[in-house]
Design an enzyme around this catalytic site. Structure first.
Site, PDB file in Angstrom:
ATOM      1  N   THR A 174     -20.854 -77.666  36.674  1.00 40.34           N
ATOM      2  CA  THR A 174     -20.308 -76.395  36.218  1.00 40.34           C
ATOM      3  C   THR A 174     -21.347 -75.655  35.368  1.00 40.34           C
ATOM      4  O   THR A 174     -22.221 -76.281  34.788  1.00 40.34           O
ATOM      5  CB  THR A 174     -19.079 -76.756  35.364  1.00 40.34           C
ATOM      6  OG1 THR A 174     -18.144 -77.386  36.213  1.00 40.34           O
ATOM      7  CG2 THR A 174     -18.463 -75.592  34.648  1.00 40.34           C
ATOM      8  N   HIS A 226     -15.411 -84.020  32.957  1.00 41.36           N
ATOM      9  CA  HIS A 226     -14.176 -84.459  33.608  1.00 41.36           C
ATOM     10  C   HIS A 226     -13.027 -83.548  33.180  1.00 41.36           C
ATOM     11  O   HIS A 226     -12.457 -83.684  32.081  1.00 41.36           O
ATOM     12  CB  HIS A 226     -13.895 -85.923  33.246  1.00 41.36           C
ATOM     13  CG  HIS A 226     -12.695 -86.457  33.940  1.00 41.36           C
ATOM     14  ND1 HIS A 226     -11.574 -86.892  33.275  1.00 41.36           N
ATOM     15  CD2 HIS A 226     -12.432 -86.593  35.259  1.00 41.36           C
ATOM     16  CE1 HIS A 226     -10.670 -87.281  34.161  1.00 41.36           C
ATOM     17  NE2 HIS A 226     -11.177 -87.129  35.365  1.00 41.36           N
TER      18      HIS A 226
END
Ligand code: ASP
Length: 305
Positions: A174, A226
Site C-alpha cells: 500500500t 495487515h
C-alpha cells in the site's frame, strides 16, 4: 523563520510518504526508494508553492499509484476472480472532511476519485463497489478494468490458481502520504490494491476513516500492513489521539505498531503533526519511506533506523 510561526506549524511545510511495509527483497530496494523519493518530492514542491496539504498528499499518492512497483493503482494485486479492486482514503484535518473509495474496479487513480468525493457538496463520504465505479464514470475518471492489469500480476494470479507460492519475492505494499502545509493544515492520503486473491468486495483498513488514515487539526497518519489488525485498533485514529495527548509522532508510531504486534498483526505507520514533527515505525523487516522537512531536508530509507 519567526519562532512563533515555527511553534504554530506555520511556514514550515513537511511531508512523509510510505510505499508499504513488508519484507522487500534487496533486488527491489532501488525501485522502492526511487518511487517514494519521487512521490515525496512531488508533494513537497506543491507545499513550497503554497499548495494545500490535501493537494500535496493527493499528488504524492498519484505518483505511487502510477508506479507499478507498488500495490496501488496500475499493477496492483488481482482479486480471487482475476481483476483489480482498489481502495483509497483522503482526509482534510482542518475540516475533518474525507473521501473514501472501496473496491472500485474501473479507476486508475482512486485517490483522485476519493478527493472528488471529498470536494463534492452534500455527498456521502464513502462509496464502494458499483457505486464507486458509477461515480468514476460520472466524473470522467473511469478506465477499462483491463488497463489496470500488468503481466507480472496476471502471471502471479495464474500461478496462485495452481497453488504455487504467489507472495515471494514480489509481494508489495500500500502507499500513503501525510503532510502539513504553510498554513499549518494537515492531510492524509492512502491507496491500495489490498491483498492478492482477496475475496470480491473485501475492504481492508486503507479506505476506512480512522483505520487506514486520519487527519485532525493536530496530526495526520497513514497505515499499511495487515488490514484486519489495523481495523481492530482503529490504528490511525489511535495514533492521532496519542499525539493529541502529548506524545511525539515518533513515540505515537512506536506505541501503535507495538499494539498491532500485541494482537499478532504487523505493518507500519507514518505520522506528522502541526509542528512539522515526523514519526514512523514498522514491525515488518522493511518499509519504504521518504520525508522532506526542515526547509528541504530529504530523508529516505527502507530499513529500520
Ligand atoms: N493494509 C492493506 C490492506 O489490508 C494492505 C497493505 O497495507 O499492505 O488492504
Amino acid at each position: 523563520m519567526n519562532p512563533k510561526n515555527a511553534l504554530q506549524g506555520l511556514n514550515n511545510p513537511a511531508i512523509i510518504v510510505h510505499g508499504g511495509a513488508w519484507s522487500i527483497p534487496d533486488d527491489l530496494k532501488a525501485e522502492h526508494l526511487v518511487g517514494v523519493i519521487n512521490a515525496v518530492k512531488t508533494g513537497y514542491q506543491i507545499l513550497v508553492e503554497h499548495g494545500s496539504a490535501l493537494e500535496a498528499v493527493e499528488r504524492a499518492v498519484v505518483c505511487m499509484e502510477e508506479d507499478p512497483t507498488f500495490d496501488a493503482g496500475i499493477g496492483s494485486f488481482l482479486n480471487e476472480e482475476g481483476y483489480v479492486e482498489l481502495d483509497a482514503l483522503i482526509m482534510d484535518g482542518n475540516t475533518l472532511n474525507a473521501g473514501a473509495i472501496g473496491a472500485v474496479s474501473n479507476c486508475r487513480n482512486p485517490i483522485i476519485l476519493a478527493r472528488r468525493l471529498l470536494e463534492k457538496i452534500n455527498s456521502p463520504m464513502m462509496l464502494v463497489g458499483r457505486g464507486a465505479d458509477k461515480f468514476a464514470e460520472k466524473v470522467g475518471l473511469s478506465c477499462d478494468p483491463k488497463e489496470l492489469i500488468i503481466p507480472r500480476e496476471q502471471e502471479r494470479w495464474e500461478k496462485g490458481n495452481v497453488g504455487k507460492d504467489i507472495f515471494s519475492p514480489n509481494a508489495k505494499g500500500t502507499v500513503g502520504a501525510v503532510a502539513v502545509d504553510m498554513n499549518g493544515h494537515l492531510a492524509s492520503a492512502t491507496s491500495t490494491g489490498g491483498s492478492p486473491f482477496k475475496m470480491i468486495g473485501r475492504l481492508g483498513d486503507s479506505p476506512l476513516i480512522g483505520s487506514g488514515g486520519y487527519a485532525s487539526e493536530v496530526a495526520a497518519a497513514s497505515s499499511t500492513g495487515h488490514g484486519e489488525s489495523f481495523m481492530k485498533l482503529n490504528a490511525a485514529k489511535l495514533a492521532i489521539d496519542l499525539v493529541e495527548q502529548g506524545h511525539t509522532p515518533q513515540m505515537a508510531a512506536k506505541i501503535v505498531i507495538e499494539k498491532i504486534a500485541s494482537i499478532n498483526g504487523y505493518g507500519g505507520i507514518i505520522i506528522i503533526d502541526k509542528q512539522s514533527r515526523l514519526g514512523f515505525h514498522f514491525s515488518t523487516t522493511r518499509m519504504a519511506y521518504a520525508s522532506i522537512s526542515k526547509e528541504g531536508h530529504l530523508d529516505s530509507g527502507i530499513d529500520p533506523k
